[in-house]
Design a protein around this motif. Structure first.
Motif, mmCIF file in Angstrom:
data_model
loop_
_atom_site.group_PDB
_atom_site.id
_atom_site.type_symbol
_atom_site.label_atom_id
_atom_site.label_comp_id
_atom_site.label_asym_id
_atom_site.label_seq_id
_atom_site.Cartn_x
_atom_site.Cartn_y
_atom_site.Cartn_z
ATOM 1 N N ALA A 192 0.850 -1.192 0.000
ATOM 2 C CA ALA A 192 0.000 0.000 0.000
ATOM 3 C C ALA A 192 0.886 1.242 0.000
ATOM 4 C CB ALA A 192 -0.919 0.011 1.224
ATOM 5 N N VAL A 193 0.280 2.367 -0.361
ATOM 6 C CA VAL A 193 0.981 3.648 -0.322
ATOM 7 C C VAL A 193 0.037 4.692 0.255
ATOM 8 C CG1 VAL A 193 0.311 4.234 -2.691
ATOM 9 C CG2 VAL A 193 2.290 5.345 -1.652
ATOM 10 N N ALA A 194 0.570 5.561 1.119
ATOM 11 C CA ALA A 194 -0.237 6.601 1.760
ATOM 12 C C ALA A 194 0.348 7.969 1.452
ATOM 13 C CB ALA A 194 -0.294 6.384 3.273
ATOM 14 N N GLY A 195 -0.524 8.911 1.139
ATOM 15 C CA GLY A 195 -0.118 10.283 0.883
ATOM 16 C C GLY A 195 -1.211 11.235 1.316
ATOM 17 N N ASP A 196 -0.884 12.511 1.448
ATOM 18 C CA ASP A 196 -1.891 13.479 1.861
ATOM 19 C C ASP A 196 -2.750 13.901 0.665
ATOM 20 O OD1 ASP A 196 -0.311 15.235 0.431
ATOM 21 O OD2 ASP A 196 0.616 16.130 2.208
ATOM 22 N N ARG A 197 -3.572 14.921 0.882
ATOM 23 C CA ARG A 197 -4.541 15.321 -0.150
ATOM 24 C C ARG A 197 -3.889 15.885 -1.407
ATOM 25 N NH1 ARG A 197 -7.270 15.826 4.645
ATOM 26 N NH2 ARG A 197 -9.440 15.099 4.613
ATOM 27 N N ALA A 198 -2.609 16.232 -1.332
ATOM 28 C CA ALA A 198 -1.924 16.712 -2.533
ATOM 29 C C ALA A 198 -1.860 15.632 -3.605
ATOM 30 C CB ALA A 198 -0.516 17.184 -2.174
ATOM 31 N N TYR A 199 -1.984 14.363 -3.202
ATOM 32 C CA TYR A 199 -1.916 13.245 -4.146
ATOM 33 C C TYR A 199 -3.303 12.751 -4.537
ATOM 34 C CZ TYR A 199 2.964 13.200 -2.693
ATOM 35 O OH TYR A 199 4.255 13.567 -2.419
ATOM 36 N N ASP A 200 -4.322 13.540 -4.239
ATOM 37 C CA ASP A 200 -5.694 13.175 -4.598
ATOM 38 C C ASP A 200 -5.902 13.397 -6.090
ATOM 39 O OD1 ASP A 200 -8.397 12.668 -4.719
ATOM 40 O OD2 ASP A 200 -8.965 14.672 -3.995
ATOM 41 N N ALA A 201 -5.708 12.321 -6.849
ATOM 42 C CA ALA A 201 -5.906 12.379 -8.304
ATOM 43 C C ALA A 201 -6.349 11.003 -8.778
ATOM 44 C CB ALA A 201 -4.615 12.798 -9.009
ATOM 45 N N ASP A 202 -7.301 10.982 -9.672
ATOM 46 C CA ASP A 202 -7.831 9.704 -10.161
ATOM 47 C C ASP A 202 -6.739 8.875 -10.838
ATOM 48 O OD1 ASP A 202 -10.332 10.319 -9.196
ATOM 49 O OD2 ASP A 202 -11.051 11.167 -11.095
ATOM 50 N N TRP A 203 -5.848 9.547 -11.572
ATOM 51 C CA TRP A 203 -4.831 8.794 -12.305
ATOM 52 C C TRP A 203 -3.830 8.143 -11.349
ATOM 53 C CZ3 TRP A 203 0.370 9.675 -12.022
ATOM 54 C CH2 TRP A 203 0.799 10.909 -11.530
ATOM 55 N N ILE A 204 -3.584 8.765 -10.186
ATOM 56 C CA ILE A 204 -2.689 8.160 -9.198
ATOM 57 C C ILE A 204 -3.331 6.907 -8.615
ATOM 58 C CG2 ILE A 204 -1.699 8.467 -6.897
ATOM 59 C CD1 ILE A 204 -0.992 11.304 -7.632
ATOM 60 N N ARG A 205 -4.608 7.003 -8.273
ATOM 61 C CA ARG A 205 -5.303 5.825 -7.734
ATOM 62 C C ARG A 205 -5.364 4.709 -8.775
ATOM 63 N NH1 ARG A 205 -8.244 10.055 -5.320
ATOM 64 N NH2 ARG A 205 -8.154 9.990 -3.033
ATOM 65 N N GLN A 206 -5.579 5.086 -10.036
ATOM 66 C CA GLN A 206 -5.639 4.063 -11.080
ATOM 67 C C GLN A 206 -4.281 3.415 -11.282
ATOM 68 O OE1 GLN A 206 -8.498 3.006 -12.688
ATOM 69 N NE2 GLN A 206 -7.076 1.376 -13.311
ATOM 70 N N TRP A 207 -3.214 4.216 -11.217
ATOM 71 C CA TRP A 207 -1.865 3.663 -11.346
ATOM 72 C C TRP A 207 -1.595 2.662 -10.225
ATOM 73 C CZ3 TRP A 207 2.606 3.375 -8.452
ATOM 74 C CH2 TRP A 207 3.793 3.071 -9.138
ATOM 75 N N CYS A 208 -1.996 2.998 -9.012
ATOM 76 C CA CYS A 208 -1.812 2.078 -7.881
ATOM 77 C C CYS A 208 -2.618 0.805 -8.082
ATOM 78 C CB CYS A 208 -2.224 2.769 -6.573
ATOM 79 S SG CYS A 208 -1.135 4.122 -6.067
ATOM 80 N N THR A 232 -12.491 5.949 -1.032
ATOM 81 C CA THR A 232 -12.311 5.613 0.379
ATOM 82 C C THR A 232 -10.830 5.691 0.754
ATOM 83 O OG1 THR A 232 -12.131 3.260 -0.164
ATOM 84 C CG2 THR A 232 -14.329 4.115 0.387
ATOM 85 N N CYS A 233 -10.581 5.838 2.040
ATOM 86 C CA CYS A 233 -9.209 5.939 2.542
ATOM 87 C C CYS A 233 -9.117 5.207 3.864
ATOM 88 C CB CYS A 233 -8.809 7.405 2.717
ATOM 89 S SG CYS A 233 -7.182 7.652 3.462
ATOM 90 N N ASP A 234 -8.175 4.277 3.977
ATOM 91 C CA ASP A 234 -7.947 3.536 5.213
ATOM 92 C C ASP A 234 -7.367 4.497 6.250
ATOM 93 O OD1 ASP A 234 -6.600 1.965 7.268
ATOM 94 O OD2 ASP A 234 -6.954 0.235 5.976
ATOM 95 N N ASN A 235 -8.138 4.760 7.308
ATOM 96 C CA ASN A 235 -7.724 5.753 8.298
ATOM 97 C C ASN A 235 -6.450 5.351 9.039
ATOM 98 O OD1 ASN A 235 -9.868 7.485 7.718
ATOM 99 N ND2 ASN A 235 -11.231 6.471 9.186
ATOM 100 N N GLN A 236 -6.315 4.056 9.334
ATOM 101 C CA GLN A 236 -5.117 3.621 10.052
ATOM 102 C C GLN A 236 -3.871 3.793 9.191
ATOM 103 O OE1 GLN A 236 -4.745 2.677 13.362
ATOM 104 N NE2 GLN A 236 -2.605 2.946 12.743
ATOM 105 N N ARG A 237 -3.973 3.431 7.935
ATOM 106 C CA ARG A 237 -2.831 3.623 7.044
ATOM 107 C C ARG A 237 -2.490 5.107 6.907
ATOM 108 N NH1 ARG A 237 -0.891 -0.709 4.572
ATOM 109 N NH2 ARG A 237 -2.171 -2.559 4.163
ATOM 110 N N TYR A 238 -3.508 5.941 6.831
ATOM 111 C CA TYR A 238 -3.251 7.371 6.690
ATOM 112 C C TYR A 238 -2.584 7.935 7.947
ATOM 113 C CZ TYR A 238 -3.865 12.278 5.606
ATOM 114 O OH TYR A 238 -3.635 13.611 5.367
ATOM 115 N N ARG A 239 -2.991 7.444 9.115
ATOM 116 C CA ARG A 239 -2.348 7.909 10.356
ATOM 117 C C ARG A 239 -0.879 7.497 10.394
ATOM 118 N NH1 ARG A 239 -7.465 6.824 12.817
ATOM 119 N NH2 ARG A 239 -6.835 4.672 13.245
ATOM 120 N N ASP A 240 -0.580 6.330 9.841
ATOM 121 C CA ASP A 240 0.812 5.872 9.828
ATOM 122 C C ASP A 240 1.685 6.671 8.864
ATOM 123 O OD1 ASP A 240 0.169 3.973 11.682
ATOM 124 O OD2 ASP A 240 -0.007 2.323 10.244
#
Length: 283
Positions: A192-208, A232-240
């Motif tokens: 998995a990969v976690a990033g803040d809202r700056a990485y909120d892009a459909d193409w990034i999610r699709q690449w993952c 959706t966003c896994d809250n525990q992963r985002y906290r880490d």
């Protein structure tokens, strides 16, 4: 003679000694590699100009020349990859999650006017005023895009002009990771990969998704309007994800990273990689 601050131990030097070029035996007395590496770490930690390096590390020009040569001939990269492979073999790289973030560093006046043509060595062109240089809200600056594992161990870095957006360099940053293994191909992808809202892009999610990687990136509420469910966003992963922010703070304890003085982006990135090496050797 007692070991001074920032200098490596016998055990640490043995881990990388076989990766260094052979010492030349002819001509003027040749500074041994360990003394040179200690000089590089002194510059990295103190933030001082090369000419102010203490005499105990030899001639400053010799240390600088070897720093430059190792950055350009692949020696430094081989050291980084080898140490990452060692840590992975010991189970000390957490592949369950990568964390990404960026930080802006001020560029000194001395960083301007560096080579930016084929004759003097190519540098990344990123729509700035120079090699990984630009103007952001913080002024004349460079942006470091950083990737760590779940525990905050740095694994990759990419440079850009200070005003460039984080999302534009996401795939370049993910492709920086290539950890060698004793058998088979190097490992590159986490679970998995976690990033803040700056990485909120459909193409990034699709690449993952295409790479089989779970993405933990929160959606920007102001942009998610209209029909359809927000991602959706896994809250525990985002906290880490906070471990990458702590890693930025630890790296910036090396004063040479707080302000960029190097004209060439590849030389400033070499400083960052030496900070990686220092952290790897301390584990």
């Amino acid at each position: 003679m007692p070991r001074r601050r920032y200098e490596i131990t016998d055990e640490q030097y043995e881990r990388i000694e076989h990766l260094l070029p052979e010492v030349e035996g002819r001509g003027c007395p040749y500074n041994d590699h360990r003394k040179v590496i200690n000089g590089i770490f002194w510059i990295l930690r103190s933030g001082a100009p090369w000419r102010d390096m203490p005499k105990r590390y030899g001639n400053w020009k010799t240390v600088y020349d070897r720093f430059r040569r190792w950055a350009e001939d692949g020696t430094l990269e081989s050291i980084v990859r080898h140490l990452q492979g060692e840590l992975d073999a010991e189970g000390r790289i957490d592949w369950s999650q990568f964390n990404v973030d960026s930080t802006i560093v001020q560029a000194a006046r001395a960083a301007a006017g560096g080579p930016n043509d084929d004759k003097k060595g190519t540098e990344p062109g990123d729509e700035g005023v120079g090699p990984a240089l630009g103007y952001s809200r913080g002024g004349f600056s460079t942006k470091i895009h950083l990737l760590t594992d779940r525990q905050g161990l740095p694994l990759g870095a990419v440079l850009s002009a200070g005003q460039r957006h984080e999302s534009a360099f996401f795939t370049d940053l993910m492709n920086e990771v290539s950890v060698p293994r004793s058998r088979g191909r190097p490992r590159k992808r986490p679970d998995a990969v976690a990033g803040d809202r700056a990485y909120d892009a459909d193409w990034i999610r699709q690449w993952c998704t295409d790479k089989g990687i779970e993405s933990a990136i929160p959606a920007r509420e102001s942009i998610r309007e209209g029909p359809g469910r927000p991602p959706t966003c896994d809250n525990q992963r985002y906290r880490d994800r906070n471990t990458v922010e702590r890693c930025v703070g630890h790296l910036k304890e090396r004063r040479r990273l707080v302000v960029r003085y190097e004209k060439k982006a590849s030389h400033y990135k070499a400083m960052i990689l030496w900070a990686f090496v220092e952290k790897y050797l301390s584990r």
